[in-house]
Design a protein around this motif. Structure first.
Motif: not given
Length: 73
Positions: A21, A25-30, A58
């Motif tokens: 981070l 900027n990581f945006r993890e999938i649901p 991840h």
């Protein structure tokens, strides 16, 4: 006479405390999206299995980014 090639210094230390981070900027999938993607690929998994797969993905992403940054010339 050989020329010694030096690596650029990175603000990231060599420990396992690397925080991606700090550079991305990581945006993890649901979880439900991951399950849907896996099912569409013919892989039926439980929520627990999908969660473990996401954790592994991840971790692999963090390692890949760390190695990429540390190996910049």
């Amino acid at each position: 006479m050989a020329i010694k090639k030096t690596k650029k210094r990175s603000p990231i230390n060599g420990s396992n405390d690397f925080d991606p981070l700090s550079v991305a900027n990581f945006r993890e999938i649901p979880l439900d999206v991951a399950i849907r993607i896996l099912k569409n690929s013919g892989i039926n998994v439980s929520e627990e299995e999908a969660s473990e797969i996401l954790a592994l993905a991840h971790t692999l992403a963090k390692i890949t980014i760390k190695e990429f940054i540390l190996n910049q010339d």
